[in-house]
Design an enzyme around this catalytic site. Structure first.
Site, PDB file in Angstrom:
ATOM      1  N   ARG A  25       0.800  -1.216   0.000  1.00  0.00           N
ATOM      2  CA  ARG A  25       0.000   0.000   0.000  1.00  0.00           C
ATOM      3  C   ARG A  25       0.838   1.274   0.000  1.00  0.00           C
ATOM      4  O   ARG A  25       0.667   2.115  -0.871  1.00  0.00           O
ATOM      5  CB  ARG A  25      -0.927   0.003   1.214  1.00  0.00           C
ATOM      6  CG  ARG A  25      -2.013   1.063   1.126  1.00  0.00           C
ATOM      7  CD  ARG A  25      -2.911   1.057   2.348  1.00  0.00           C
ATOM      8  NE  ARG A  25      -3.497  -0.250   2.591  1.00  0.00           N
ATOM      9  CZ  ARG A  25      -4.261  -0.519   3.638  1.00  0.00           C
ATOM     10  NH1 ARG A  25      -4.514   0.431   4.531  1.00  0.00           N
ATOM     11  NH2 ARG A  25      -4.775  -1.722   3.815  1.00  0.00           N
ATOM     12  N   TYR A  64     -18.451  12.470 -14.029  1.00  0.00           N
ATOM     13  CA  TYR A  64     -18.385  13.644 -14.901  1.00  0.00           C
ATOM     14  C   TYR A  64     -17.071  13.766 -15.662  1.00  0.00           C
ATOM     15  O   TYR A  64     -17.008  14.439 -16.678  1.00  0.00           O
ATOM     16  CB  TYR A  64     -18.588  14.927 -14.081  1.00  0.00           C
ATOM     17  CG  TYR A  64     -19.920  14.996 -13.373  1.00  0.00           C
ATOM     18  CD1 TYR A  64     -21.117  14.971 -14.100  1.00  0.00           C
ATOM     19  CD2 TYR A  64     -19.988  15.104 -11.999  1.00  0.00           C
ATOM     20  CE1 TYR A  64     -22.336  15.034 -13.462  1.00  0.00           C
ATOM     21  CE2 TYR A  64     -21.204  15.168 -11.334  1.00  0.00           C
ATOM     22  CZ  TYR A  64     -22.380  15.124 -12.072  1.00  0.00           C
ATOM     23  OH  TYR A  64     -23.594  15.170 -11.447  1.00  0.00           O
ATOM     24  N   HIS A  68      -7.974  -4.202  -7.811  1.00  0.00           N
ATOM     25  CA  HIS A  68      -7.786  -3.442  -6.561  1.00  0.00           C
ATOM     26  C   HIS A  68      -9.065  -3.429  -5.744  1.00  0.00           C
ATOM     27  O   HIS A  68      -9.876  -2.497  -5.842  1.00  0.00           O
ATOM     28  CB  HIS A  68      -7.349  -2.011  -6.902  1.00  0.00           C
ATOM     29  CG  HIS A  68      -6.696  -1.287  -5.756  1.00  0.00           C
ATOM     30  ND1 HIS A  68      -5.454  -1.603  -5.273  1.00  0.00           N
ATOM     31  CD2 HIS A  68      -7.127  -0.252  -4.999  1.00  0.00           C
ATOM     32  CE1 HIS A  68      -5.139  -0.796  -4.280  1.00  0.00           C
ATOM     33  NE2 HIS A  68      -6.147   0.040  -4.084  1.00  0.00           N
TER      34      HIS A  68
END
Length: 852
Positions: A46, A136, A92
């Site tokens: 990570r 968007y 993921h």
């Protein structure tokens, strides 16, 4: 509740009635193991980037997922939500915000020096505005990101199963681009963190090329190519010391200043224009905090702040008041606002799955090693593919050479299997070649097509030879790595954005201070000062002296010595501790000032006091510290020898220099070269002379061995260490002002621990012995008595006498006065003051002062 877990009779005591095994464990061990597993997962999976491609797993999965989705730089944009869903569903399995935020950052020109994602829509701003929702915005890979992924399908990297074993994902990208150096990285793991700065591609490419040409290149030489970090927001790197530290050690603090200039308006008013700000600074927040400081009157001289930034670039305007001085206002802004910020470099990355702190050369080395492996694997893959193609082409050529027979055999065969076997048997073809011939289109039987096949075969054979040559020669592989990198430089390289300015504060106080000789004085009560040596005047023997220091009645000068401004002082206390201090850092005072309390300079205990001070030239030279020793002597005659190296690491609170036995005190410390003669003298007038080799080197905490044997009530007053090659005399001084010098030969060599021989005829007239020094004729003496009167005289004015004599008067003392300190001053080139009136006047003034 206890009834529910009682054992059922006849059942095993380690199981419940349901038959489930209960295994007792230690909760501390379980928590420790679980936490270590968790922390390693965070570190590896990570928070920390891989040194090879400079990516964390989430970045790698986003780039690979976008490649698999087909959103390359030359393809249409796709909705960010579509990309995020692809990455989440396949590689993921975490929150969508983790993936989207990461992808957004890779598209922000103020976050990455070389963006890897090409975003369309609202991707946030340098003011800290959030990006639009993923439904968007749209995105695709940038062309430079293709360099990270190129050749991934040529078996260049290992693939590992994804979270549900349904797909494979790359464990590292081929990474033609040195991404870790170019874009840096940041992350907080468990128990460690990383914060790596971005750099310029042109510089990094040149640096890596230089490393490939010379693997033994030093970091200093690399910095001629890789000058410093190059931040995406530009700005000015103020001072180079942090950059140098980061390059050499992997850790350093880089100070970044905004790029600012002063403009004068037609009205005559001036304004400061900021066009670039430090990396990772939120512009809107910075302006807001600055306005708050102006309202609170903490920053003065500014009448208005405006943010005039637009699509063409950043522009922050600080309007100044009429009486404001721009430079003063700007420096105040640098000091109190984020117009000046710092980037703390901490180069921690995963090397073979383990976190490691890396310097500049390490980062380049691991990148080159990775690319070398990629080139080998890619070449091996291409060789295998070329050999497969050559094999098929050989089959084609055989078939074309026996075209009529091949056609006849095929026509006479009942099915393709028989035809294949017939071709294999008749023309000694492999199964692959036979299948390829059967699959060949009829148009390839023309003469023109045969020429094409022959040409392709010849080219393939050349390629095979070339690939084999690459696999056999490491130099060629390195040349390929270098050429590919220089191609990237030509394609994507740009000018440095961050300017480098060497800061004034890099010239330390020490650099600005001349390395002059100073007289250091420390009083009995612990007041210390330094005074330029030139302030002291030379007098003839027997003079009364000039006033050296003004103390309160019960204080007097106890230590006096000469040192240059840039030297280190090792300050030893009677409790056996040692402290470090630079000479220039000691407050300067005149001859008559009392100085500063030493407690203000070092953390000495209230009931401890300074007993010896060693003037050390350099603590950073291994040759110097390993070949010099400290000889310590206590009042009870114990002596100890330790390498200077043991005292070469300064600590603010000091360290223990010697273990002091109960009732004893550290008296004196001397620096030696390992081949000195040691003379120890007691207050009774006896001295012992032995060679330094009689004392073996001991550890820092050792107590030492016996140096001189004394009667009850006697104590050591001094120790001298001399090189037997030096033409030195031994000077002795008594408390009533008598002194003399004698030849060292008069003191016979003995073993340590003896009673010694007489060094001065001690009488009531002379008083007890107070000092011994090794001197030569060119030396001068500085003698100070308890009332603060000092006299400086030449050693050559004292004639050499026998060791058992009484000596001559060195200084005239008042009735109740006595000598407190004697120090030699070596190699002084000053003219002696010969005007008797001047001496008399000075002496008269001192006499009056002392009577007052």
């Amino acid at each position: 509740m206890s009834d529910d877990i009682e054992n059922v009779p006849g059942e095993d005591s380690g199981s419940t009635g349901s038959g489930t095994n209960i295994i007792p464990i230690n909760i501390e061990d379980e928590m420790r193991g679980a936490y270590i597993d968790y922390s390693m997962s965070v570190i590896i999976s990570r928070a920390l980037p891989d040194v090879r491609d400079g990516l964390k797993p989430v970045h790698r999965r986003i780039l690979f997922g976008m490649l698999e989705l087909g959103v390359n730089y030359n393809k249409p944009y796709k909705k960010s939500a579509r990309i995020v869903g692809e990455v989440l569903g396949k590689y993921h399995p975490h929150g969508d915000s983790a993936v989207y935020d990461t992808m957004v950052r890779m598209a922000q020109p103020w976050s990455l020096r070389y963006e890897l994602v090409d975003g369309q829509g609202n991707f946030g701003s340098v003011d800290g505005d959030s990006p639009a929702a993923m439904r968007y915005t749209e995105a695709r890979l940038r062309r430079i990101a293709d360099e990270m992924l190129s050749d991934i399908n040529k078996n260049t990297v290992d693939f590992s199963p994804n979270f549900d074993d349904s797909l494979k994902e790359p464990s590292v990208l081929p990474g033609k681009l040195p991404n870790l150096l170019l874009n840096g990285s940041s992350g907080i793991a468990v128990g460690m963190a990383t914060n790596m700065a971005p750099h310029n591609l042109n510089e990094v490419a040149d640096g890596i090329a230089a490393y490939i040409d010379n693997n033994d290149i030093t970091i200093d030489e690399l910095t001629k190519f890789v000058l410093a970090p190059d931040f995406p927001t530009g700005g000015i790197i103020y001072g180079y010391q942090g950059v140098r530290s980061a390059f050499e050690t992997g850790r350093g603090r880089v100070v970044i200043r905004s790029k600012a200039e002063v403009e004068t308006l037609k009205s005559g008013r001036e304004q400061i224009i900021v066009t670039e700000i430090p990396y990772l600074v939120n512009k809107a927040s910075m302006i807001e905090k600055t306005a708050q400081l102006i309202n609170e009157k903490k920053i003065e001289g500014i009448s208005d702040i405006r943010d005039e930034s637009d699509r063409s670039g950043m522009r922050i305007v600080y309007e100044l008041k009429k009486d404001a001085i721009p430079n003063i206002v700007l420096n105040n802004l640098y000091k109190q606002t984020q117009l000046q910020s710092s980037f703390s470099v901490n180069n921690v990355a995963l090397v073979a799955g383990r976190p490691k702190t890396l310097n500049l050369k390490d980062l380049i080395k691991y990148y080159v090693d990775h690319r070398h492996e990629v080139v080998i694997r890619r070449t091996q893959y291409e060789l295998e593919e070329a050999e497969k193609r050559a094999h098929i082409l050989e089959g084609y050529l055989i078939a074309l050479d026996h075209l009529d027979e091949v056609i006849a055999l095929i026509r006479s065969s009942r099915d393709p299997e028989i035809a294949k076997n017939g071709l294999m048997e008749k023309f000694s073809l492999s199964e692959i070649q036979a299948r390829a011939i059967l699959d060949m289109r009829l148009q390839r039987l023309t003469g023109l097509e045969r020429e094409k096949i022959q040409k392709e075969y010849d080219e393939i054979k050349e390629l095979i030879e070339e690939l084999k040559a690459i696999l056999a020669d490491e130099g060629k592989r390195m040349e390929i790595i270098k050429n590919e990198l220089l191609e990237l430089k030509d394609r994507y390289g740009d000018e440095r954005r961050t300017y480098i300015e060497h800061a004034a504060d890099e010239f330390t106080a020490e650099d600005m201070i001349p390395d002059d000789d100073m007289v250091i004085t420390i009083s009995h009560e612990g007041y210390i000062k330094r005074t330029p040596l030139v302030e002291y005047k030379t007098q003839g023997r027997g003079g009364v002296g000039s006033k050296a220091a003004t103390f309160k009645n019960d204080d007097f000068t106890e230590h006096l010595f000469i040192a240059s401004n840039h030297n280190y002082l090792l300050i030893f206390t009677e409790f056996g501790k040692v402290f470090w201090h630079k000479v220039w850092a000691i407050p300067e005072g005149s001859k008559i000032s009392k100085g500063r309390a030493i407690q203000n300079l070092i953390n000495i205990e209230a009931d401890d006091k300074v007993r010896a001070v060693i003037n050390v030239i350099n603590l950073n030279d291994p040759d110097y510290i390993n070949n010099n020793f400290l000889i310590m002597c206590t009042e009870r005659g114990t002596i100890k020898k330790t390498s200077l190296e043991a005292y070469s690491r300064p600590r603010q609170n000091g360290i223990n220099a010697i273990t002091i036995n109960e009732g004893d005190k550290l008296l004196n410390v001397r620096l030696t070269n390992g081949d000195n003669h040691i003379v120890i003298a007691s207050n009774s007038g006896r001295a012992i002379n032995f060679h330094e080799s009689d004392v073996r080197p001991m550890g820092r905490m050792a107590a030492g061995v016996r140096g001189i044997n004394m009667k009850d009530g006697e104590f050591v007053i001094g120790m001298v260490c001399v090189d037997h090659k030096d033409p030195a005399n031994l000077l002795v001084v008594s408390e009533n002002g008598y002194g003399k010098r004698s030849e060292f030969e008069e003191y016979r060599m003995t073993k340590r621990g003896g009673k010694g021989v007489k060094t001065m005829n001690i009488t009531e007239k002379t008083g007890s012995l107070v000092a011994i020094k090794d001197v030569i004729e060119d030396d001068h003496l500085m003698i100070i008595n308890k009332s603060g009167i000092a006299i400086r005289t030449e050693v050559k004015s004292l004639r050499v006498m026998g060791r058992a004599t009484q000596g001559v008067k060195l200084i005239r003392l008042n009735e109740k006065d006595s000598i407190s300190a004697v120090e030699k001053i070596s190699n002084i080139e000053e003219e002696e003051i010969e005007n008797p009136d001047e001496l008399n006047n000075e002496g008269g003034e001192v006499q009056e002062n002392s009577e007052e």
